[in-house]
Design a protein around this motif. Structure first.
Motif, PDB file in Angstrom:
ATOM      1  N   PHE A   1       0.805  -1.216   0.000  1.00 27.56           N
ATOM      2  CA  PHE A   1       0.000   0.000   0.000  1.00 27.56           C
ATOM      3  C   PHE A   1       0.841   1.270   0.000  1.00 27.56           C
ATOM      4  O   PHE A   1       0.439   2.276  -0.578  1.00 27.56           O
ATOM      5  CB  PHE A   1      -0.980  -0.001   1.178  1.00 27.56           C
ATOM      6  CG  PHE A   1      -2.139  -0.924   0.956  1.00 27.56           C
ATOM      7  CD1 PHE A   1      -3.185  -0.558   0.120  1.00 27.56           C
ATOM      8  CD2 PHE A   1      -2.161  -2.178   1.528  1.00 27.56           C
ATOM      9  CE1 PHE A   1      -4.245  -1.409  -0.123  1.00 27.56           C
ATOM     10  CE2 PHE A   1      -3.220  -3.050   1.304  1.00 27.56           C
ATOM     11  CZ  PHE A   1      -4.265  -2.663   0.480  1.00 27.56           C
ATOM     12  N   VAL A   2       2.022   1.240   0.619  1.00 28.88           N
ATOM     13  CA  VAL A   2       2.861   2.440   0.673  1.00 28.88           C
ATOM     14  C   VAL A   2       3.596   2.659  -0.641  1.00 28.88           C
ATOM     15  O   VAL A   2       3.701   3.782  -1.126  1.00 28.88           O
ATOM     16  CB  VAL A   2       3.866   2.350   1.849  1.00 28.88           C
ATOM     17  CG1 VAL A   2       4.880   3.478   1.792  1.00 28.88           C
ATOM     18  CG2 VAL A   2       3.129   2.356   3.185  1.00 28.88           C
ATOM     19  N   PHE A   3       4.100   1.583  -1.239  1.00 27.04           N
ATOM     20  CA  PHE A   3       4.956   1.742  -2.418  1.00 27.04           C
ATOM     21  C   PHE A   3       4.298   1.352  -3.739  1.00 27.04           C
ATOM     22  O   PHE A   3       4.802   1.704  -4.800  1.00 27.04           O
ATOM     23  CB  PHE A   3       6.246   0.930  -2.238  1.00 27.04           C
ATOM     24  CG  PHE A   3       7.058   1.402  -1.077  1.00 27.04           C
ATOM     25  CD1 PHE A   3       7.748   2.595  -1.148  1.00 27.04           C
ATOM     26  CD2 PHE A   3       7.099   0.672   0.094  1.00 27.04           C
ATOM     27  CE1 PHE A   3       8.483   3.054  -0.065  1.00 27.04           C
ATOM     28  CE2 PHE A   3       7.835   1.108   1.177  1.00 27.04           C
ATOM     29  CZ  PHE A   3       8.526   2.309   1.099  1.00 27.04           C
ATOM     30  N   HIS A   4       3.198   0.623  -3.687  1.00 19.48           N
ATOM     31  CA  HIS A   4       2.571   0.140  -4.923  1.00 19.48           C
ATOM     32  C   HIS A   4       1.058   0.316  -4.842  1.00 19.48           C
ATOM     33  O   HIS A   4       0.310  -0.648  -4.733  1.00 19.48           O
ATOM     34  CB  HIS A   4       2.912  -1.329  -5.167  1.00 19.48           C
ATOM     35  CG  HIS A   4       4.375  -1.619  -5.132  1.00 19.48           C
ATOM     36  ND1 HIS A   4       5.256  -1.063  -6.031  1.00 19.48           N
ATOM     37  CD2 HIS A   4       5.117  -2.396  -4.306  1.00 19.48           C
ATOM     38  CE1 HIS A   4       6.482  -1.498  -5.752  1.00 19.48           C
ATOM     39  NE2 HIS A   4       6.422  -2.298  -4.712  1.00 19.48           N
ATOM     40  N   SER A   5       0.637   1.526  -4.924  1.00 18.11           N
ATOM     41  CA  SER A   5      -0.789   1.818  -4.809  1.00 18.11           C
ATOM     42  C   SER A   5      -1.590   1.151  -5.927  1.00 18.11           C
ATOM     43  O   SER A   5      -1.225   1.246  -7.104  1.00 18.11           O
ATOM     44  CB  SER A   5      -1.023   3.324  -4.868  1.00 18.11           C
ATOM     45  OG  SER A   5      -2.402   3.596  -5.014  1.00 18.11           O
ATOM     46  N   PRO A   6      -2.691   0.489  -5.570  1.00 19.16           N
ATOM     47  CA  PRO A   6      -3.536  -0.113  -6.607  1.00 19.16           C
ATOM     48  C   PRO A   6      -4.239   0.944  -7.457  1.00 19.16           C
ATOM     49  O   PRO A   6      -4.767   0.639  -8.517  1.00 19.16           O
ATOM     50  CB  PRO A   6      -4.548  -0.941  -5.808  1.00 19.16           C
ATOM     51  CG  PRO A   6      -4.600  -0.293  -4.474  1.00 19.16           C
ATOM     52  CD  PRO A   6      -3.224   0.256  -4.225  1.00 19.16           C
TER      53      PRO A   6
ATOM     54  N   ARG B   1       0.182  -0.507 -10.368  1.00 26.88           N
ATOM     55  CA  ARG B   1      -0.867  -1.507 -10.162  1.00 26.88           C
ATOM     56  C   ARG B   1      -0.364  -2.944 -10.331  1.00 26.88           C
ATOM     57  O   ARG B   1      -0.693  -3.823  -9.534  1.00 26.88           O
ATOM     58  CB  ARG B   1      -2.041  -1.241 -11.097  1.00 26.88           C
ATOM     59  CG  ARG B   1      -3.258  -2.102 -10.769  1.00 26.88           C
ATOM     60  CD  ARG B   1      -4.483  -1.669 -11.547  1.00 26.88           C
ATOM     61  NE  ARG B   1      -4.863  -0.315 -11.155  1.00 26.88           N
ATOM     62  CZ  ARG B   1      -5.230   0.642 -12.015  1.00 26.88           C
ATOM     63  NH1 ARG B   1      -5.289   0.389 -13.306  1.00 26.88           N
ATOM     64  NH2 ARG B   1      -5.549   1.838 -11.588  1.00 26.88           N
ATOM     65  N   ILE B   2       0.464  -3.201 -11.339  1.00 28.47           N
ATOM     66  CA  ILE B   2       0.929  -4.570 -11.563  1.00 28.47           C
ATOM     67  C   ILE B   2       1.810  -5.034 -10.407  1.00 28.47           C
ATOM     68  O   ILE B   2       1.749  -6.199  -9.998  1.00 28.47           O
ATOM     69  CB  ILE B   2       1.636  -4.732 -12.933  1.00 28.47           C
ATOM     70  CG1 ILE B   2       1.820  -6.216 -13.275  1.00 28.47           C
ATOM     71  CG2 ILE B   2       2.977  -4.030 -12.952  1.00 28.47           C
ATOM     72  CD1 ILE B   2       0.552  -6.919 -13.633  1.00 28.47           C
ATOM     73  N   GLN B   3       2.607  -4.122  -9.850  1.00 31.12           N
ATOM     74  CA  GLN B   3       3.430  -4.479  -8.686  1.00 31.12           C
ATOM     75  C   GLN B   3       2.551  -4.804  -7.478  1.00 31.12           C
ATOM     76  O   GLN B   3       2.829  -5.738  -6.723  1.00 31.12           O
ATOM     77  CB  GLN B   3       4.404  -3.348  -8.341  1.00 31.12           C
ATOM     78  CG  GLN B   3       5.422  -3.068  -9.417  1.00 31.12           C
ATOM     79  CD  GLN B   3       6.294  -4.270  -9.735  1.00 31.12           C
ATOM     80  OE1 GLN B   3       6.588  -5.094  -8.880  1.00 31.12           O
ATOM     81  NE2 GLN B   3       6.697  -4.387 -10.987  1.00 31.12           N
ATOM     82  N   PHE B   4       1.483  -4.029  -7.313  1.00 32.67           N
ATOM     83  CA  PHE B   4       0.535  -4.288  -6.233  1.00 32.67           C
ATOM     84  C   PHE B   4      -0.094  -5.675  -6.416  1.00 32.67           C
ATOM     85  O   PHE B   4      -0.175  -6.459  -5.472  1.00 32.67           O
ATOM     86  CB  PHE B   4      -0.544  -3.206  -6.204  1.00 32.67           C
ATOM     87  CG  PHE B   4      -1.558  -3.400  -5.116  1.00 32.67           C
ATOM     88  CD1 PHE B   4      -1.306  -2.956  -3.829  1.00 32.67           C
ATOM     89  CD2 PHE B   4      -2.764  -4.027  -5.375  1.00 32.67           C
ATOM     90  CE1 PHE B   4      -2.240  -3.144  -2.816  1.00 32.67           C
ATOM     91  CE2 PHE B   4      -3.697  -4.224  -4.368  1.00 32.67           C
ATOM     92  CZ  PHE B   4      -3.442  -3.776  -3.085  1.00 32.67           C
TER      93      PHE B   4
END
Length: 127
Positions: A82-87, A93-96
């Protein structure tokens, strides 16, 4: 068939090993990035991140205390996601979603255990 859980655990752990080692060698850059995200005590948080990633990965590969190592890595992944890869950020998004997949894999390990080729299995044979 008995080696499939070992291979799966190792493949998952490689990501965390790589990230932990990368954070060691890129400590200053990662610390600055974390501080720029507004995280307090970035040095301490980064040190904890490295420990979580490396210890969790090594325990996963060995199949030792596997349920606890899965939980350790999940506890790392949730806030990191949530801190580094916000949806909500299309670029992240893909990292999330990859982190969600990792959480799913770790939950599977938590539920099913390490499998037959593991220190956990060996310990249960002794007990």
């Amino acid at each position: 068939m008995k080696y499939i859980p070992l291979v799966a655990r190792t493949f998952i752990a490689i990501l965390f090993l790589y990230a932990g080692i990368n954070h060691i060698f890129g400590f200053a850059e990662t610390q600055t990035m974390m501080a720029n995200k507004g995280l307090p005590l970035a040095t301490l948080l980064l040190g904890g991140t490295i420990v979580f990633q490396l210890v969790g990965a090594i325990l996963l590969i060995l199949g030792y205390q596997t349920k606890w190592s899965a939980i350790l890595l999940i506890l790392f992944l949730i806030p990191a996601s949530f801190v580094f890869h916000s949806p909500f950020d299309p670029a992240e998004r893909i990292q999330f979603l990859k982190n969600l997949a990792l959480i799913g894999a770790l939950l599977t390990i938590f539920y099913h255990g390490a499998g037959p080729v593991s220190l956990d299995a060996r310990q249960s044979e002794i007990d």
